[in-house]
Write a protein that holds these residues in place. Structure first.
Motif, mmCIF file in Angstrom:
data_model
loop_
_atom_site.group_PDB
_atom_site.id
_atom_site.type_symbol
_atom_site.label_atom_id
_atom_site.label_comp_id
_atom_site.label_asym_id
_atom_site.label_seq_id
_atom_site.Cartn_x
_atom_site.Cartn_y
_atom_site.Cartn_z
ATOM 1 N N LYS A 69 14.715 -0.578 21.594
ATOM 2 C CA LYS A 69 15.546 -1.784 21.547
ATOM 3 C C LYS A 69 14.652 -3.007 21.403
ATOM 4 O O LYS A 69 13.620 -3.114 22.066
ATOM 5 N N VAL A 71 14.903 -7.425 21.073
ATOM 6 C CA VAL A 71 15.747 -8.623 21.130
ATOM 7 C C VAL A 71 14.926 -9.849 20.744
ATOM 8 O O VAL A 71 13.710 -9.902 20.963
ATOM 9 N N ALA A 99 17.549 -9.882 28.283
ATOM 10 C CA ALA A 99 18.434 -9.664 27.138
ATOM 11 C C ALA A 99 18.398 -8.221 26.644
ATOM 12 O O ALA A 99 19.317 -7.766 25.956
ATOM 13 N N LEU A 100 17.343 -7.478 26.977
ATOM 14 C CA LEU A 100 17.244 -6.074 26.548
ATOM 15 C C LEU A 100 18.386 -5.226 27.094
ATOM 16 O O LEU A 100 18.750 -4.214 26.506
ATOM 17 N N ASP A 101 18.970 -5.661 28.214
ATOM 18 C CA ASP A 101 20.009 -4.857 28.875
ATOM 19 C C ASP A 101 21.432 -5.356 28.623
ATOM 20 O O ASP A 101 22.378 -4.864 29.241
ATOM 21 N N ASP A 103 24.383 -7.255 25.522
ATOM 22 C CA ASP A 103 24.699 -7.230 24.092
ATOM 23 C C ASP A 103 25.247 -8.538 23.537
ATOM 24 O O ASP A 103 25.665 -8.583 22.382
ATOM 25 N N MET A 138 21.154 -14.819 20.736
ATOM 26 C CA MET A 138 20.298 -13.651 20.837
ATOM 27 C C MET A 138 20.721 -12.646 19.780
ATOM 28 O O MET A 138 21.892 -12.587 19.402
ATOM 29 N N LYS A 140 19.909 -8.433 18.488
ATOM 30 C CA LYS A 140 19.330 -7.175 18.946
ATOM 31 C C LYS A 140 19.208 -6.209 17.783
ATOM 32 O O LYS A 140 20.093 -6.144 16.918
ATOM 33 N N GLU A 142 18.252 -2.054 17.186
ATOM 34 C CA GLU A 142 17.983 -0.768 17.816
ATOM 35 C C GLU A 142 17.622 0.252 16.748
ATOM 36 O O GLU A 142 18.271 0.333 15.702
ATOM 37 N N SER A 148 8.053 -5.971 16.604
ATOM 38 C CA SER A 148 8.304 -7.422 16.647
ATOM 39 C C SER A 148 7.101 -8.195 16.115
ATOM 40 O O SER A 148 5.972 -7.697 16.092
#
Length: 292
Positions: A69, A71, A99-101, A103, A138, A140, A142, A148
């Motif tokens: 993942k 972000v 923010a990784l956790d 949506d 933000m 995301k 996946e 990055s």
């Protein structure tokens, strides 16, 4: 609609067209800025249909990657001075990790950083630093492998432009090269099928008008449009673009050579799409002085 000096100035800055051409374009299109840009392009008078000069908001984009993942989070501030503040940078970094956790931006505002909701963390920072701050957006990505890249880095993992690239196969090296390419070229979509249909239709209309200006037969015009649209797709799609590191191949071909397939990407630039307050002020001054 009355055509103001401020409108002419904005169109000139957007397209690089001359003053009289910009004024005529606005007059012909009743002040509609987008239509005026297209009119100038049709006449071959626009050097570029870009509005990057209007972007003004300061702040940082931070990236974070974990377990497939990635972000990119944008937090705006009023001045670039604050973006260089270590305390602000630490806050933005922590928000990106949170923010990784989640949506969405709304969910991120409720997520906790050091035991506090992000919304409260921002409020506390505003009170302490003395500038307004906004958690703007933000994005995301996946994929089996997410890489990055930060352009114009202000600190580790954050800067003015944040890029994420998702791939199946390949490795970090090719992923980073592709991410750097994305930062440099700002593709509109991954492939032709992902392009906004409105953008495609608009481009086709402009190219059709350009071709008809040539006065050539309809059959020739159709071939001209077909060729120009093909070039357009190559220029604006990531997989179709010539790879900046090796222009002899496309980005898709460069990835394939390394056993990778690009599945997605995101590019977030600080202040993208936010108009400068100074331009509104300039328009007001022009009007006051009778120049509009």
């Amino acid at each position: 609609m009355a055509i103001t000096a401020a409108m002419v100035k904005e169109l000139r800055e957007t397209t690089g067209a001359g003053m009289m051409d910009a004024k005529k374009a606005l007059t012909e299109n009743d002040g509609n800025m987008d239509a005026a840009v297209d009119w100038l392009r049709t006449k071959g008078l626009a050097k570029a249909a870009k509005k990057s000069g209007r972007v003004a908001a300061e702040g940082l984009v931070a990236v974070a990657v974990k377990d497939g993942k990635g972000v990119a989070v944008e937090v705006n501030s009023e001045t670039d001075f604050v973006a260089k503040n270590e305390e602000f940078q630490n806050m933005v970094r922590a928000i990106a990790k949170a923010a990784l956790d989640v949506d969405s931006v709304e969910a991120l505002k409720s997520a906790t950083v050091n035991g506090k909701p992000v919304s409260e963390v921002l409020t506390d920072a505003i009170a302490k630093i003395g500038e307004n701050m906004t958690l703007r957006r933000m994005v995301k990505v996946e994929a089996p492998l997410v890489v990055s890249y930060v352009h114009n880095a202000a600190a580790d993992g954050m800067g003015k432009i944040g890029v994420l690239v998702g791939m199946e196969g390949g490795n970090e090296d090719i992923g980073r090269q592709i991410a750097m390419h994305v930062a440099a070229t700002s593709p509109a979509s991954l492939g032709q099928g992902d392009l906004d249909p409105a953008l495609v239709d608009r481009e086709k209309q402009v190219l059709t008008e350009q071709a008809r200006e040539s006065g050539k037969p309809e059959a020739v015009i159709e071939k001209m449009i077909e060729g120009r649209m093909k070039k357009f797709f190559e220029e604006v799609t990531l997989t179709g673009q010539k790879f900046v590191i090796n222009p002899d191949v496309t980005v898709a071909e460069a990835a394939q050579e390394q056993g990778a397939t690009i599945t997605g990407f995101a590019r977030v630039a600080v202040g993208e799409g936010i108009e400068k307050k100074e331009e509104d002020f300039a328009a007001e001054v022009a009007k006051t002085l009778g120049g509009a």
